[in-house]
Scaffold this motif. Structure first.
Motif, PDB file in Angstrom:
ATOM      1  N   LYS A  54      -9.085   7.064   4.781  1.00 24.74           N
ATOM      2  CA  LYS A  54      -9.373   7.614   6.121  1.00 24.74           C
ATOM      3  C   LYS A  54      -8.747   6.758   7.221  1.00 24.74           C
ATOM      4  N   LEU A  55      -7.571   6.237   6.975  1.00 25.38           N
ATOM      5  CA  LEU A  55      -6.921   5.372   7.966  1.00 25.38           C
ATOM      6  C   LEU A  55      -5.571   5.941   8.384  1.00 25.38           C
ATOM      7  N   ILE A  56      -5.290   5.866   9.676  1.00 25.26           N
ATOM      8  CA  ILE A  56      -3.941   6.045  10.203  1.00 25.26           C
ATOM      9  C   ILE A  56      -3.475   4.639  10.552  1.00 25.26           C
ATOM     10  N   HIS A  57      -2.598   4.082   9.745  1.00 24.34           N
ATOM     11  CA  HIS A  57      -2.262   2.660   9.902  1.00 24.34           C
ATOM     12  C   HIS A  57      -0.829   2.384   9.484  1.00 24.34           C
ATOM     13  N   GLY A  58      -0.352   1.240   9.943  1.00 21.37           N
ATOM     14  CA  GLY A  58       1.002   0.831   9.581  1.00 21.37           C
ATOM     15  C   GLY A  58       1.100   0.311   8.165  1.00 21.37           C
ATOM     16  N   GLY A  59       0.004  -0.257   7.669  1.00 25.02           N
ATOM     17  CA  GLY A  59       0.005  -0.846   6.341  1.00 25.02           C
ATOM     18  C   GLY A  59       0.352  -2.317   6.391  1.00 25.02           C
ATOM     19  N   LEU A  60      -0.599  -3.118   6.873  1.00 26.52           N
ATOM     20  CA  LEU A  60      -0.362  -4.555   7.034  1.00 26.52           C
ATOM     21  C   LEU A  60       0.126  -5.192   5.734  1.00 26.52           C
ATOM     22  N   ARG A  61      -0.465  -4.802   4.615  1.00 31.52           N
ATOM     23  CA  ARG A  61      -0.109  -5.440   3.343  1.00 31.52           C
ATOM     24  C   ARG A  61       1.293  -5.075   2.876  1.00 31.52           C
ATOM     25  N   TYR A  62       1.882  -3.981   3.424  1.00 36.00           N
ATOM     26  CA  TYR A  62       3.230  -3.597   3.013  1.00 36.00           C
ATOM     27  C   TYR A  62       4.278  -4.602   3.498  1.00 36.00           C
ATOM     28  N   LEU A  63       3.942  -5.375   4.528  1.00 35.42           N
ATOM     29  CA  LEU A  63       4.886  -6.382   5.023  1.00 35.42           C
ATOM     30  C   LEU A  63       5.190  -7.412   3.945  1.00 35.42           C
ATOM     31  N   GLU A  64       4.192  -7.721   3.124  1.00 37.99           N
ATOM     32  CA  GLU A  64       4.375  -8.735   2.082  1.00 37.99           C
ATOM     33  C   GLU A  64       5.387  -8.292   1.041  1.00 37.99           C
ATOM     34  N   ASN A  65       5.554  -6.962   0.906  1.00 35.51           N
ATOM     35  CA  ASN A  65       6.542  -6.423  -0.025  1.00 35.51           C
ATOM     36  C   ASN A  65       7.843  -6.050   0.694  1.00 35.51           C
ATOM     37  N   PHE A  66       7.977  -6.507   1.954  1.00 30.18           N
ATOM     38  CA  PHE A  66       9.194  -6.334   2.755  1.00 30.18           C
ATOM     39  C   PHE A  66       9.505  -4.870   3.082  1.00 30.18           C
ATOM     40  N   HIS A  67       8.471  -4.039   3.177  1.00 31.51           N
ATOM     41  CA  HIS A  67       8.668  -2.636   3.537  1.00 31.51           C
ATOM     42  C   HIS A  67       8.588  -2.490   5.056  1.00 31.51           C
ATOM     43  N   PHE A  68       9.483  -3.186   5.761  1.00 32.10           N
ATOM     44  CA  PHE A  68       9.416  -3.240   7.222  1.00 32.10           C
ATOM     45  C   PHE A  68       9.696  -1.879   7.864  1.00 32.10           C
ATOM     46  N   LYS A  69      10.634  -1.132   7.319  1.00 32.98           N
ATOM     47  CA  LYS A  69      10.958   0.178   7.879  1.00 32.98           C
ATOM     48  C   LYS A  69       9.760   1.108   7.802  1.00 32.98           C
ATOM     49  N   LEU A  70       9.092   1.109   6.651  1.00 31.38           N
ATOM     50  CA  LEU A  70       7.906   1.948   6.485  1.00 31.38           C
ATOM     51  C   LEU A  70       6.822   1.561   7.474  1.00 31.38           C
ATOM     52  N   VAL A  71       6.599   0.262   7.648  1.00 35.41           N
ATOM     53  CA  VAL A  71       5.560  -0.197   8.580  1.00 35.41           C
ATOM     54  C   VAL A  71       5.925   0.193  10.007  1.00 35.41           C
ATOM     55  N   ARG A  72       7.169   0.001  10.385  1.00 37.68           N
ATOM     56  CA  ARG A  72       7.594   0.351  11.752  1.00 37.68           C
ATOM     57  C   ARG A  72       7.412   1.841  12.022  1.00 37.68           C
ATOM     58  N   HIS A  73       7.859   2.689  11.083  1.00 37.93           N
ATOM     59  CA  HIS A  73       7.691   4.136  11.257  1.00 37.93           C
ATOM     60  C   HIS A  73       6.212   4.511  11.278  1.00 37.93           C
ATOM     61  N   SER A  74       5.431   3.880  10.426  1.00 43.99           N
ATOM     62  CA  SER A  74       4.005   4.196  10.353  1.00 43.99           C
ATOM     63  C   SER A  74       3.281   3.820  11.642  1.00 43.99           C
ATOM     64  N   LEU A  75       3.630   2.665  12.213  1.00 46.18           N
ATOM     65  CA  LEU A  75       2.989   2.248  13.453  1.00 46.18           C
ATOM     66  C   LEU A  75       3.380   3.162  14.611  1.00 46.18           C
ATOM     67  N   ARG A  76       4.614   3.621  14.611  1.00 41.83           N
ATOM     68  CA  ARG A  76       5.013   4.589  15.637  1.00 41.83           C
ATOM     69  C   ARG A  76       4.226   5.888  15.462  1.00 41.83           C
ATOM     70  N   GLU A  77       4.112   6.340  14.235  1.00 43.86           N
ATOM     71  CA  GLU A  77       3.366   7.573  13.980  1.00 43.86           C
ATOM     72  C   GLU A  77       1.879   7.399  14.271  1.00 43.86           C
ATOM     73  N   ARG A  78       1.347   6.217  14.000  1.00 41.06           N
ATOM     74  CA  ARG A  78      -0.060   5.946  14.308  1.00 41.06           C
ATOM     75  C   ARG A  78      -0.358   6.254  15.764  1.00 41.06           C
ATOM     76  N   GLU A  79       0.540   5.827  16.634  1.00 40.79           N
ATOM     77  CA  GLU A  79       0.282   6.000  18.060  1.00 40.79           C
ATOM     78  C   GLU A  79       0.560   7.430  18.527  1.00 40.79           C
TER      79      GLU A  79
END
Length: 522
Positions: A54-79
């Motif tokens: 039940k979360l709309i999130h960037g995925g903080l833990r994905y940074l540890e696996n170097f999924h920066f593009k996914l996190v950036r897109h997710s944070l944009r979509e979150r907002e």
């Protein structure tokens, strides 16, 4: 609304699968003026899309696996999603306690700073360090825990996000059908011929019909491979993995409104979140799943795993016997089979084949990026006649989201002021489920008696009628688990009574039924 179907119809796009990805594709396509069919073998959002954390999130833990593009897109979509759906999405503050035996403090702080920097619009507060001995969230944690971090993401009513996308697609002219499985799919010249079968409401017979479409979007989630293997030339799907995520719900573990993110000994994280006023949601696990067709349920080892994660941090322990409800969902992910399931990317993969009539198959994805996924899928089909290339969903609110810039709490207060007889807890629930559409339930009522029969505390006939006529609910399970979460408070007799009522309404009002201009076969 959005259910008329004629066998002579030729659709521009047939979307098979009514989870969040299929619903998003149908909404986007219908809004561009395309003739769209959306069908699902079960209820909309019945499987993985209603089994998330039940979360709309960037995925903080994905940074540890170097999924920066996914996190950036997710944070944009979150907002974007928060801005367009404030009635079902709202900010949630997370507390991440630090344990010396796990990730060092500097690493966590660095990750949070990167997380903050990747959010483009800064609609949510920045992360910060906190002292648990002075913070309200520290009162329920073990006394040896002192240092922690606080950051923001968003909570979402996940199954309602699916339903509101379906409703918006139908409002734009899409034909939407739940419990209408696609039993046969074949290419015929430049078209797809699609066979749909649906059990009659009034007999034991099936009603079967065939329709044609210029393109197909395969959004069947855990079942995506069964269709994709038939129609994608030269594609190999050996890197597809089914991963089960399970959650448990227990009686409320703390009184404040902060959520926790706990690091487990295997370096995975487990969320511990306030849920439905009286409960706490704990999840998720990530284990391989072999059979998407079987009933997906949590195992005792998964329950123990989640309890152990929480018990390392909270003063009050959680046991297997405390679980009042659990749910599980399966995702189809792409990646190296040698990797741990938690390290597989949550990004989506779209497979396209236009050797004859075009098809797009959707693999992976997370609920946060469904809108972006839908745009990409529709762009792949840009050669369709009548296609409008203008993207539009990034600035379009979902039904009920026009609450005047208020938070759900403030909008609930406005409902209470307008309908002074309305109990505050009911006003709050209506605000964060229906937003401005709560007026369609309450219009003409002057006291709770006017809401009709009460099937369980706070679930009245007026709301059920609204869900039947405006949100495609066809049985009690649709109402209590996906349109609302009232099932957690209901017993078997109450659910049976609700089913009897829904059956009586639907038998009398065949305007909610799909019109099938086809032969009935035994």
């Amino acid at each position: 609304m959005g259910t008329e179907l004629n066998e002579q119809d030729i659709f521009d796009i047939a979307v098979i699968g009514g989870g969040i990805n299929g619903a998003g594709v149908a909404r986007d396509a219908a809004g561009r003026g395309l003739k769209v069919l959306l069908c699902d073998k079960d209820d909309f959002g019945q499987h993985t899309s209603s089994a998330s954390t039940k979360l709309i999130h960037g995925g903080l833990r994905y940074l540890e696996n170097f999924h920066f593009k996914l996190v950036r897109h997710s944070l944009r979509e979150r907002e974007i999603l928060f801005r367009n759906s404030p009635h079902i999405i709202w900010p949630l503050r997370f507390v991440l306690p630090h344990k010396k035996s796990l990730r060092p403090r500097w690493m966590i702080r660095a990750g949070l700073l990167i997380y903050d920097s990747l959010a483009p619009m800064n609609l949510l507060p920045k992360s910060r360090k906190i002292n648990l001995r002075r913070h309200v969230a520290g009162s329920t944690l073990k006394p040896e825990l002192r240092h922690s971090f606080e950051y923001a993401d968003c909570w979402v009513q996940d199954s309602r996000l699916v339903i509101l996308n379906v409703v918006d697609a139908a409002n734009a002219g899409a034909c939407v059908l739940s419990r209408a499985p696609c039993t046969k799919l074949e290419r015929e010249n430049d078209f797809w011929r699609i066979t749909l079968t649906r059990e009659s409401e009034y007999s034991m017979l099936d009603r079967t019909m065939q329709i044609r479409a210029r393109a197909v979007v395969n959004a069947t989630g855990a079942w995506v491979e069964s269709i994709a293997q038939q129609f994608h030339r030269d594609e190999v799907f050996e890197q597809m993995h089914l991963v089960r995520g399970s959650h448990i719900v227990v009686p409320k573990l703390f009184d404040h409104q902060y959520a926790y993110i706990f690091q487990h000994t295997d370096r995975r994280v487990v969320f511990c979140i306030p849920y439905e006023r009286d409960y706490t949601l704990i999840g998720t696990t990530e284990v391989s799943e072999d059979n998407p067709d079987g009933e997906c349920t949590i195992t005792n080892s998964e329950i123990d795993y989640l309890c152990q994660a929480v018990n390392r941090y909270l003063k009050t322990g959680v046991r297997r016997d405390d679980v009042v409800w659990s749910y599980s969902g399966v995702r189809a992910l792409f990646g190296d089979s040698s990797k741990d399931a938690s390290k597989l990317s949550r990004d989506y993969i779209l497979k396209f084949d236009d050797s004859q009539a075009p098809i797009v198959s959707i693999f992976g994805g997370k609920i946060t990026t469904y809108r972006l996924l839908a745009e990409d899928a529709i762009e792949m089909l840009g050669g369709l006649k009548g296609f409008n290339t203008s993207k539009w969903t990034d600035g379009a609110i979902l039904p009920g989201a026009d609450i005047g810039g208020y938070s759900t709490a403030d909008f609930a207060d406005r409902l209470s002021n307008q309908y002074r007889w309305l109990p505050a807890p009911l006003a709050q629930r209506y605000a964060c489920h229906y937003g401005s559409r709560a007026h369609e339930i309450l219009n003409g009522c002057v006291d709770t008696y006017d809401l009709g029969q009460e099937f369980s505390p706070g679930l009245y006939q007026a709301e059920v009628d609204y869900l039947i006529h405006h949100e495609f609910a066809r049985c009690a399970e649709d109402v209590i688990w996906r349109r609302t979460r009232q099932g957690i408070r209901m017993d078997a007799s109450q659910i049976s009574q609700l089913n009897e009522y829904i059956d009586s309404v639907r038998n009398l009002e065949d305007s909610t039924e799909v019109v099938f201009n086809a032969s009935v076969h035994s």
